[in-house]
Scaffold this motif. Structure first.
Motif: not given
Length: 136
Positions: A35-54
């Motif tokens: 969950t997020t910091s306010i209790g929302q369920k974490i769901v990964y969206p489906s993207f055409a081009k996933d990308e992680v940025s740090i």
């Protein structure tokens, strides 16, 4: 008896986690949540081009990020200072140095530095290539 079973279970979990790497490598969980910091369920969206940025974010004293939202999961670790996050529902969250959190999704929020030193955090954005990390 329950205490002994509890110790055995957690010892086994620790052995499984450490067995993944060579002897002497220490794993320390920073954040593990669904969950997020306010209790929302974490769901990964489906993207055409996933990308992680740090990203390393430095917020000087008295400054804020401005009201914004993310459409995908974002995770952060506070390296320095205390970050105050104002959420659109009037809730305020505090994240001190060495804390980690899962940011709110599809919810307006504002990161604020109310302290006397820079707030420095590392943010992990689980986004989409060629798309913004946040929207104002």
């Amino acid at each position: 008896m329950k205490r002994i079973s509890f110790i055995i279970v957690f010892s086994c979990i620790g052995l499984i986690a450490t067995a993944q790497y060579n002897k002497g490598v220490v794993l320390e969980t920073i954040l593990k949540t669904d969950t997020t910091s306010i209790g929302q369920k974490i769901v990964y969206p489906s993207f055409a081009k996933d990308e992680v940025s740090i990203v390393k974010v430095t917020l000087p004293p008295g400054k804020s990020t401005g009201w914004h939202k993310h459409f995908f999961p974002v995770f952060a670790y506070v390296l320095q200072g205390t970050l105050t996050v104002e959420v659109e529902n009037k809730k305020t969250l505090q994240f001190p140095v060495n804390s980690s959190f899962s940011e709110v999704i599809n919810t307006l929020h504002n990161g604020v530095n109310n302290g006397n030193e820079d707030v420095v955090l590392i943010a992990f954005f689980m986004g989409e290539k060629d798309k913004p990390l946040s929207v104002h």
